[in-house]
Design a protein around this motif. Structure first.
Motif, mmCIF file in Angstrom:
data_model
loop_
_atom_site.group_PDB
_atom_site.id
_atom_site.type_symbol
_atom_site.label_atom_id
_atom_site.label_comp_id
_atom_site.label_asym_id
_atom_site.label_seq_id
_atom_site.Cartn_x
_atom_site.Cartn_y
_atom_site.Cartn_z
ATOM 1 N N GLY A 198 0.805 -1.210 0.000
ATOM 2 C CA GLY A 198 0.000 0.000 0.000
ATOM 3 C C GLY A 198 0.841 1.264 0.000
ATOM 4 O O GLY A 198 0.316 2.365 0.101
ATOM 5 N N VAL A 199 2.159 1.098 -0.123
ATOM 6 C CA VAL A 199 3.082 2.225 -0.136
ATOM 7 C C VAL A 199 3.540 2.444 -1.579
ATOM 8 O O VAL A 199 3.943 1.498 -2.250
ATOM 9 N N HIS A 200 3.488 3.682 -2.030
ATOM 10 C CA HIS A 200 3.892 4.016 -3.394
ATOM 11 C C HIS A 200 5.368 4.400 -3.415
ATOM 12 O O HIS A 200 5.777 5.362 -2.769
ATOM 13 N N VAL A 201 6.153 3.647 -4.152
ATOM 14 C CA VAL A 201 7.595 3.854 -4.201
ATOM 15 C C VAL A 201 7.946 5.241 -4.739
ATOM 16 O O VAL A 201 8.845 5.902 -4.212
ATOM 17 N N ASP A 202 7.252 5.710 -5.750
ATOM 18 C CA ASP A 202 7.539 7.046 -6.281
ATOM 19 C C ASP A 202 7.308 8.116 -5.217
ATOM 20 O O ASP A 202 8.053 9.095 -5.134
ATOM 21 N N SER A 203 6.282 7.939 -4.413
ATOM 22 C CA SER A 203 6.004 8.894 -3.336
ATOM 23 C C SER A 203 7.062 8.810 -2.241
ATOM 24 O O SER A 203 7.419 9.828 -1.642
ATOM 25 N N ILE A 204 7.576 7.600 -1.981
ATOM 26 C CA ILE A 204 8.671 7.439 -1.011
ATOM 27 C C ILE A 204 9.904 8.180 -1.520
ATOM 28 O O ILE A 204 10.561 8.914 -0.771
ATOM 29 N N ARG A 205 10.224 8.017 -2.786
ATOM 30 C CA ARG A 205 11.384 8.706 -3.363
ATOM 31 C C ARG A 205 11.216 10.232 -3.295
ATOM 32 O O ARG A 205 12.150 10.960 -2.976
ATOM 33 N N PHE A 206 10.016 10.706 -3.598
ATOM 34 C CA PHE A 206 9.733 12.136 -3.535
ATOM 35 C C PHE A 206 9.891 12.652 -2.102
ATOM 36 O O PHE A 206 10.544 13.669 -1.864
ATOM 37 N N ALA A 207 9.312 11.946 -1.139
ATOM 38 C CA ALA A 207 9.412 12.344 0.263
ATOM 39 C C ALA A 207 10.865 12.315 0.732
ATOM 40 O O ALA A 207 11.306 13.179 1.494
ATOM 41 N N PHE A 208 11.624 11.337 0.259
ATOM 42 C CA PHE A 208 13.039 11.228 0.607
ATOM 43 C C PHE A 208 13.805 12.452 0.096
ATOM 44 O O PHE A 208 14.626 13.020 0.815
ATOM 45 N N GLU A 209 13.515 12.863 -1.129
ATOM 46 C CA GLU A 209 14.178 14.044 -1.704
ATOM 47 C C GLU A 209 13.878 15.308 -0.898
ATOM 48 O O GLU A 209 14.719 16.187 -0.779
ATOM 49 N N ILE A 210 12.676 15.376 -0.339
ATOM 50 C CA ILE A 210 12.261 16.564 0.419
ATOM 51 C C ILE A 210 12.827 16.534 1.848
ATOM 52 O O ILE A 210 13.266 17.570 2.354
ATOM 53 N N LEU A 211 12.800 15.358 2.480
ATOM 54 C CA LEU A 211 13.136 15.270 3.906
ATOM 55 C C LEU A 211 14.602 14.955 4.199
ATOM 56 O O LEU A 211 15.079 15.256 5.293
ATOM 57 N N ALA A 212 15.315 14.343 3.281
ATOM 58 C CA ALA A 212 16.707 13.958 3.540
ATOM 59 C C ALA A 212 17.635 15.157 3.758
ATOM 60 O O ALA A 212 18.468 15.116 4.671
ATOM 61 N N PRO A 213 17.533 16.237 2.974
ATOM 62 C CA PRO A 213 18.421 17.375 3.216
ATOM 63 C C PRO A 213 18.269 17.910 4.645
ATOM 64 O O PRO A 213 17.163 18.088 5.139
#
Length: 126
Positions: A39-54
């Protein structure tokens, strides 16, 4: 998008695991397992990672995601069929006597560190 909260929890988990390991260093990579039926969308995980990792322990790291498939195991005809979506019946014979195997994982599999040693930092002499 609940993937933002998943990535925030991932950052916290990585911080705790690195601290628990006693290693000093920079996180350079992560391996995440996201099952196709999770139920987790990988593209959304990647997007969230790009926003939250910095600005976090994950800044500059690489996120590697594997997406294991699920299988339907039929007790009626014995068929084992890879499935992409949750199903209630056997794709081969239509029986409702199935067991879904795998594909529901959401797991931090590994953390890759560029280590400097436990007591040494990058600027200390051995």
């Amino acid at each position: 998008m609940h993937e933002m909260s998943i990535v925030q929890a991932l950052i916290e988990q990585v911080e705790a695991e690195v601290e628990k390991s006693g290693q000093c260093g920079r996180v350079v990579g992560l391996d995440l397992v996201v099952g196709r039926l999770s139920g987790v969308h990988v593209d959304s995980i990647r997007f969230a990672f790009e926003i939250l990792a910095p600005g976090s322990i994950l800044e500059g790291s690489t996120l590697r995601v594997s997406e294991p498939a699920a299988h339907s195991d039929c007790r009626q005809c014995g068929a084992r069929v890879q499935i992409e979506d949750l199903t209630m019946s056997c794709p081969r014979c239509g029986s409702g006597e199935i067991v879904i195997d795998g594909g529901r994982d959401l797991l931090l599999q590994s953390i890759e560190l560029e280590t400097f040693g436990q007591a040494d930092g990058p600027d200390k002499d051995p």
